[in-house]
Design a protein around this motif. Structure first.
Motif, short mmCIF file in Angstrom:
data_model
loop_
_atom_site.label_atom_id
_atom_site.label_comp_id
_atom_site.label_asym_id
_atom_site.label_seq_id
_atom_site.Cartn_x
_atom_site.Cartn_y
_atom_site.Cartn_z
N ASP A 20 0.80 -1.22 0.00
CA ASP A 20 0.00 0.00 0.00
C ASP A 20 0.83 1.27 0.00
OD1 ASP A 20 -2.66 0.82 -0.26
OD2 ASP A 20 -2.73 1.50 1.83
N LYS A 21 2.11 1.16 -0.37
CA LYS A 21 2.97 2.33 -0.49
C LYS A 21 3.32 2.55 -1.96
CE LYS A 21 5.32 1.71 3.98
NZ LYS A 21 6.64 1.47 4.63
N LEU A 22 3.24 3.81 -2.39
CA LEU A 22 3.64 4.15 -3.75
C LEU A 22 5.15 4.34 -3.76
CD1 LEU A 22 2.85 4.89 -6.66
CD2 LEU A 22 2.66 7.27 -5.91
N LEU A 23 5.85 3.37 -4.40
CA LEU A 23 7.31 3.41 -4.43
C LEU A 23 7.81 4.46 -5.42
CD1 LEU A 23 8.26 -0.37 -4.34
CD2 LEU A 23 7.46 1.13 -2.51
N PHE A 24 7.09 4.61 -6.53
CA PHE A 24 7.43 5.60 -7.56
C PHE A 24 6.15 5.97 -8.29
CE2 PHE A 24 8.70 1.28 -8.78
CZ PHE A 24 7.81 1.01 -9.79
N ALA A 25 6.14 7.17 -8.86
CA ALA A 25 4.92 7.68 -9.51
C ALA A 25 5.07 7.62 -11.03
CB ALA A 25 4.67 9.12 -9.06
N PRO A 26 4.40 6.68 -11.69
CA PRO A 26 4.49 6.58 -13.15
C PRO A 26 3.89 7.80 -13.85
CG PRO A 26 3.69 4.52 -12.19
CD PRO A 26 3.65 5.57 -11.10
N TYR A 27 4.54 8.23 -14.90
CA TYR A 27 3.97 9.31 -15.71
C TYR A 27 3.87 8.94 -17.18
CZ TYR A 27 8.55 10.76 -17.60
OH TYR A 27 9.76 10.81 -18.25
N ALA A 28 4.52 7.84 -17.61
CA ALA A 28 4.46 7.47 -19.02
C ALA A 28 4.43 5.96 -19.17
CB ALA A 28 5.67 8.04 -19.77
N ILE A 29 3.59 5.49 -20.08
CA ILE A 29 3.55 4.08 -20.46
C ILE A 29 4.24 3.96 -21.81
CG2 ILE A 29 2.07 2.12 -21.03
CD1 ILE A 29 -0.15 3.56 -19.40
N LEU A 30 5.24 3.09 -21.90
CA LEU A 30 5.96 2.87 -23.14
C LEU A 30 5.53 1.51 -23.70
CD1 LEU A 30 9.51 4.02 -22.00
CD2 LEU A 30 7.65 5.41 -22.93
N PRO A 31 4.50 1.48 -24.54
CA PRO A 31 3.96 0.20 -25.01
C PRO A 31 4.97 -0.57 -25.86
CG PRO A 31 2.45 2.02 -25.44
CD PRO A 31 3.75 2.62 -25.06
N GLN A 32 4.84 -1.88 -25.84
CA GLN A 32 5.64 -2.74 -26.72
C GLN A 32 4.88 -2.92 -28.02
OE1 GLN A 32 6.45 -6.76 -25.40
NE2 GLN A 32 8.37 -6.85 -26.55
N ILE A 33 5.56 -2.74 -29.11
CA ILE A 33 4.94 -2.75 -30.43
C ILE A 33 5.88 -3.45 -31.42
CG2 ILE A 33 3.49 -0.69 -30.17
CD1 ILE A 33 5.89 0.92 -31.26
N SER A 34 5.54 -3.40 -32.69
CA SER A 34 6.46 -3.85 -33.73
C SER A 34 6.88 -2.65 -34.56
CB SER A 34 5.81 -4.92 -34.62
OG SER A 34 4.75 -4.37 -35.38
N CYS A 35 8.14 -2.64 -34.97
CA CYS A 35 8.67 -1.61 -35.85
C CYS A 35 9.16 -2.32 -37.12
CB CYS A 35 9.84 -0.87 -35.19
SG CYS A 35 9.38 0.03 -33.68
N TYR A 36 8.88 -1.74 -38.27
CA TYR A 36 9.24 -2.43 -39.51
C TYR A 36 9.53 -1.45 -40.63
CZ TYR A 36 4.31 -1.58 -40.71
OH TYR A 36 3.10 -1.00 -40.97
N ASN A 37 10.20 -1.94 -41.63
CA ASN A 37 10.49 -1.17 -42.84
C ASN A 37 9.31 -1.36 -43.79
OD1 ASN A 37 11.41 -0.27 -45.39
ND2 ASN A 37 13.53 -0.65 -44.81
N ASN A 38 8.56 -0.30 -44.01
CA ASN A 38 7.34 -0.45 -44.82
C ASN A 38 7.61 -0.61 -46.31
OD1 ASN A 38 7.87 2.23 -45.67
ND2 ASN A 38 6.56 3.07 -44.05
N LYS A 39 8.88 -0.53 -46.71
CA LYS A 39 9.23 -0.88 -48.09
C LYS A 39 9.29 -2.39 -48.26
CE LYS A 39 12.45 1.29 -50.26
NZ LYS A 39 13.80 1.83 -50.60
#
Length: 412
Positions: free
Chosen positions: A142-161
């Motif tokens: 019940d203790k907040l160890l750190f305060a999140p401010y951003a979610i960095l989602p996992q995605i796919s990155c690709y060369n669209n060519k």
């Protein structure tokens, strides 16, 4: 950051090591209107280019803070990630420790365990702005160890060519490789666990935590491990031990499709321009990919005077309240807001749409399993064990059964 990049660089002063910057000072005589912030950068990314890139990101957060604290001087300093805990510990002994630490959730958790962070006051107030998954990651007892401010989602990155249509399923990913598209995967635990979701193994992995005996091998875990082993045989699917290698190989046109995180998109855009494509990770036929996001958060340094602690809390509040988070969302596409009350403008960006689907349709679909997965991977030793096991599996050093046995016993 996992192995994740640090987020801030010097904003109001030149970058320099904190002990030099504060030499001769103590927390008792630090100027009350100065906020000292520390942040980690992975050792292999500790370059001027990385610092310039992270300076661009963090400037937005500081601008929000300065709107209500215009007379505050913000001083930031980069630490090498591998030595950050030791360095902050040594600085704190001299009353030279930072007031605020910005970094990924795992790094801040380690700092808290080493007594280098203070829990946030008034935990109930902070609870109201986060959803259950974020609270599971950032709250302990019940203790907040750190305060999140951003979610960095996992995605796919690709060369669209090279990739005209990103794969929607893990089966389509294999077919894409068979067609000649070069695919890169990481064996790092938090990078490869998405495939455990796409092969249906997450419920079995989470169940290991609550079982007293794991003598019976879990069928879905074995199915997942078998998929990874078979993927290692394919000509156009390559495994890497470092996520940064995947980024470099995609940017250099040596790979066509990789798994990545949103914080890496800015770097890839700088190198690939309009040829960079962003999409969610491939799901399974009946199950979702277990997209494993990173959280960027604020931790309170233990070496602050009461006045500096108030300034640090004001900085955090400026960047985590709904209004501040909405303003950040309108000015950047690096992340999703951690505050649950902020709507995501999906229609304005295909990139944000992919981030939103990764978080809300993939990550949050495992709401029930998240606490057990966090417990299963609850220590750096467990992470390393999984990393090593998957690296050996995909290199052919150990068998499928040996890998399954190791991962099953990890849950004991």
């Amino acid at each position: 950051m996992p192995t994740r990049a640090g987020l801030i660089n010097t904003i109001t002063t030149a970058t320099m090591m904190l002990p030099l910057l504060l030499a001769g000072c103590s927390s008792a005589n630090k100027p009350a209107s100065t906020l000292y912030i520390a942040y980690p950068i992975p050792d292999n990314e500790f370059t001027q280019t990385s610092k310039q890139r992270t300076e661009k990101r963090i400037r937005l957060s500081t601008e929000l803070f300065l709107k209500t604290n215009p007379n505050t001087r913000v001083v930031t300093v980069a630490y090498r990630e591998n030595s950050m805990n030791d360095q902050i510990s040594e600085d704190s002994k001299l009353n030279l420790g930072p007031d605020l630490i910005l970094g990924p959730d795992y790094a801040l958790r380690n700092l808290y365990q080493d007594s280098l962070l203070s829990a946030f006051p008034n935990s109930l107030q902070w609870r109201q702005q986060y959803d259950e998954v974020i609270k599971n990651i950032s709250f302990v007892d019940d203790k907040l160890l750190f305060a999140p401010y951003a979610i960095l989602p996992q995605i796919s990155c690709y060369n669209n060519k090279a990739v005209k249509q990103p794969p929607e399923t893990i089966q389509e990913l294999v077919e894409l490789g068979a067609s000649g598209v070069r695919i890169g995967l990481s064996t790092r635990t938090n990078e490869i666990f998405w495939t455990a979701g796409s092969t249906g193994a997450i419920p079995d992995i989470s169940s290991l935590v609550n079982k007293t005996s794991q003598n019976k091998l879990q069928a879905k875990i074995k199915e997942w491990i078998t998929w990874l082993r078979q993927a290692a045989y394919y000509q156009n699917i390559s495994f890497y031990s470092q996520q940064s290698k995947l980024i470099n190989e995609l940017a250099a046109n040596n790979l066509d499709w990789i798994s990545c995180h949103s914080y890496q998109v800015l770097e890839l855009k700088e190198k690939m321009g309009e040829h960079l494509g962003i999409a969610i990770l491939p799901n399974g036929v009946q199950t979702k990919a277990f997209a494993s996001p990173f959280l960027l958060a604020f931790g309170l340094g233990t070496d602050s005077s009461p006045s500096q602690r108030e300034i640090a809390l004001s900085y955090v509040k400026s960047n985590t309240n709904a209004v501040g988070q909405r303003q950040l969302m309108l000015r950047t596409e690096d992340f999703l807001p951690a505050n649950k009350d902020v709507d995501i403008p999906n229609q304005s960006s295909q990139t944000l749409k992919a981030y939103n689907e990764s978080w809300n349709k993939q990550s949050l679909s495992y709401l029930k399993e998240w606490p057990m997965i966090l417990q299963y991977l609850g220590t750096p030793e467990n992470y390393l064990k999984v990393d090593t096991t998957l690296a050996k599996l995909t290199s052919g050093i150990i068998s499928v059964d040996e890998a399954v046995q190791t991962l099953t016993n990890l849950g004991k």
